[in-house]
Design a protein around this motif. Structure first.
Motif, short mmCIF file in Angstrom:
data_model
loop_
_atom_site.label_atom_id
_atom_site.label_comp_id
_atom_site.label_asym_id
_atom_site.label_seq_id
_atom_site.Cartn_x
_atom_site.Cartn_y
_atom_site.Cartn_z
N GLY A 175 26.34 49.92 25.59
CA GLY A 175 26.55 49.92 27.04
C GLY A 175 26.58 48.57 27.71
O GLY A 175 26.05 48.43 28.80
N GLY A 176 27.15 47.57 27.09
CA GLY A 176 27.29 46.27 27.72
C GLY A 176 26.03 45.43 27.74
O GLY A 176 25.97 44.41 28.44
N GLN A 177 25.02 45.79 26.96
CA GLN A 177 23.79 45.00 26.90
C GLN A 177 24.08 43.66 26.22
O GLN A 177 24.95 43.54 25.37
CB GLN A 177 22.72 45.74 26.11
CG GLN A 177 22.24 46.99 26.79
CD GLN A 177 21.15 47.66 25.98
OE1 GLN A 177 20.28 47.00 25.41
NE2 GLN A 177 21.18 48.97 25.93
N GLU A 178 23.32 42.64 26.61
CA GLU A 178 23.44 41.34 25.99
C GLU A 178 22.45 41.23 24.83
O GLU A 178 21.28 41.56 24.99
CB GLU A 178 23.17 40.23 27.01
CG GLU A 178 24.23 40.13 28.08
CD GLU A 178 23.95 39.02 29.07
OE1 GLU A 178 24.90 38.38 29.49
OE2 GLU A 178 22.75 38.82 29.42
N VAL A 179 22.94 40.77 23.69
CA VAL A 179 22.09 40.57 22.52
C VAL A 179 22.16 39.11 22.09
O VAL A 179 23.12 38.41 22.38
CB VAL A 179 22.49 41.50 21.34
CG1 VAL A 179 22.30 42.96 21.71
CG2 VAL A 179 23.90 41.24 20.88
N VAL A 180 21.13 38.66 21.36
CA VAL A 180 21.04 37.29 20.88
C VAL A 180 21.38 37.26 19.40
O VAL A 180 20.81 38.02 18.61
CB VAL A 180 19.62 36.72 21.10
CG1 VAL A 180 19.53 35.29 20.56
CG2 VAL A 180 19.24 36.77 22.57
N ILE A 181 22.29 36.36 19.04
CA ILE A 181 22.67 36.19 17.64
C ILE A 181 22.40 34.75 17.26
O ILE A 181 23.04 33.83 17.80
CB ILE A 181 24.16 36.54 17.42
CG1 ILE A 181 24.42 37.97 17.83
CG2 ILE A 181 24.55 36.30 15.98
CD1 ILE A 181 25.88 38.37 17.77
N THR A 182 21.44 34.52 16.36
CA THR A 182 21.13 33.16 15.94
C THR A 182 22.18 32.67 14.96
O THR A 182 22.94 33.45 14.38
CB THR A 182 19.73 33.08 15.30
OG1 THR A 182 19.69 33.94 14.17
CG2 THR A 182 18.64 33.46 16.30
N ASN A 183 22.22 31.36 14.76
CA ASN A 183 23.25 30.74 13.92
C ASN A 183 23.30 31.30 12.51
O ASN A 183 24.36 31.34 11.89
CB ASN A 183 23.03 29.23 13.85
CG ASN A 183 23.31 28.56 15.17
OD1 ASN A 183 23.87 29.16 16.09
ND2 ASN A 183 22.90 27.32 15.30
N ALA A 184 22.16 31.73 11.99
CA ALA A 184 22.13 32.24 10.62
C ALA A 184 22.92 33.53 10.46
O ALA A 184 23.29 33.90 9.35
CB ALA A 184 20.69 32.46 10.18
N LEU A 185 23.22 34.21 11.57
CA LEU A 185 23.85 35.53 11.50
C LEU A 185 25.35 35.53 11.79
O LEU A 185 25.98 36.58 11.71
CB LEU A 185 23.17 36.49 12.48
CG LEU A 185 21.73 36.84 12.17
CD1 LEU A 185 21.17 37.76 13.25
CD2 LEU A 185 21.61 37.50 10.81
N TYR A 186 25.94 34.41 12.14
CA TYR A 186 27.36 34.44 12.50
C TYR A 186 28.11 33.23 11.94
O TYR A 186 27.52 32.25 11.53
CB TYR A 186 27.56 34.52 14.02
CG TYR A 186 27.27 33.23 14.74
CD1 TYR A 186 28.27 32.28 14.94
CD2 TYR A 186 26.00 32.94 15.22
CE1 TYR A 186 28.01 31.09 15.59
CE2 TYR A 186 25.73 31.76 15.87
CZ TYR A 186 26.73 30.83 16.06
OH TYR A 186 26.47 29.65 16.70
N VAL A 219 23.67 23.81 19.12
CA VAL A 219 23.78 25.24 19.36
C VAL A 219 22.78 25.95 18.45
O VAL A 219 22.74 25.69 17.25
CB VAL A 219 25.21 25.74 19.07
CG1 VAL A 219 25.29 27.26 19.16
CG2 VAL A 219 26.21 25.09 20.01
N HIS A 220 21.97 26.85 19.02
CA HIS A 220 21.00 27.60 18.23
C HIS A 220 21.25 29.09 18.22
O HIS A 220 20.75 29.79 17.35
CB HIS A 220 19.58 27.32 18.71
CG HIS A 220 19.13 25.94 18.37
ND1 HIS A 220 18.67 25.60 17.12
CD2 HIS A 220 19.12 24.80 19.08
CE1 HIS A 220 18.37 24.32 17.10
NE2 HIS A 220 18.65 23.80 18.27
N ALA A 221 22.00 29.59 19.20
CA ALA A 221 22.27 31.02 19.26
C ALA A 221 23.41 31.29 20.24
O ALA A 221 23.74 30.45 21.08
CB ALA A 221 21.02 31.79 19.69
N LEU A 222 23.98 32.46 20.09
CA LEU A 222 24.99 32.95 21.03
C LEU A 222 24.43 34.19 21.72
O LEU A 222 23.69 34.97 21.11
CB LEU A 222 26.27 33.34 20.29
CG LEU A 222 27.00 32.24 19.53
CD1 LEU A 222 28.22 32.82 18.82
CD2 LEU A 222 27.41 31.10 20.45
#
Length: 194
Positions: A84-95, A70-73
């Motif tokens: 407004g329901g936009q999709e964002v990328v969260i890399t492993n370092a941030l969560y 896994v590299h991101a969510l």
């Protein structure tokens, strides 16, 4: 239970989780799961670590690299931050992934993002441009670290077609190479995300 006993119990599980890209906090659960279901993580609530009571979205997708890690969510934002329901990328370092036992004996997950409201709102949007850029950079990172080797997904399929020691050796080589490449892929994604 002493601090030393807790450390001996949690450390082996934590090392295994780092290899898969998911970090579980010790206070969120009593025992590491060891194996995680993507189905259980999808739709998990997402909160900012600085404001754990406010839900900012839910996990919409899990991004895996050629190293099978896994590299991101991908998080579909909620209404609380005005995205407004936009999709964002969260890399492993941030969560981090908190695992919580439910009253009925099942398990639920919650993603805690180490970002302020402003930082969360400025995360890259998960769109076609981001996907294309991430694929190109991840593939380049994989090729640099593997010197053109096949992905772990391809090697696993090939290894499964072989029998006995040859398959085991193929899987071991793939695993070792994937671990090296995983670091390079994560770094490439972190660079385009940050």
């Amino acid at each position: 239970m002493s601090t030393r006993d807790i450390t001996r119990t949690i450390l082996p599980g934590a090392l295994g989780l780092i290899a898969t890209g998911l970090i579980i906090t010790a206070q969120a659960q009593s025992d590491p799961q060891g194996l995680y279901s993507a189905r259980m993580i999808l739709d998990a609530d997402v909160h900012l670590a600085s404001d754990p009571d406010t839900r900012v979205g839910e996990v919409d997708d899990i991004l895996l690299g050629d190293d099978m890690a896994v590299h991101a969510l991908v998080v579909r934002s909620g209404a609380s931050l005005g995205l407004g329901g936009q999709e964002v990328v969260i890399t492993n370092a941030l969560y981090r992934l908190d695992t919580l036992p439910d009253e009925d004996g099942t398990t639920s997950h919650r993603v805690m993002v180490e970002a302020s409201e402003e930082e969360f709102a400025s995360l890259p949007r998960y769109d076609r441009d981001w996907q294309q850029q991430a694929r190109e950079r991840s593939r380049a990172a994989w090729e640099r670290s593997q010197e053109g080797a096949d992905s772990a997904w391809q090697r696993t399929r090939e290894g499964a077609e072989r029998v006995g020691d040859r398959a085991e050796r193929a899987w071991e080589r793939t695993r070792e190479g994937a671990e090296r490449a995983g670091d390079a892929i994560s770094e490439a994604l972190d660079n385009i995300t940050n």
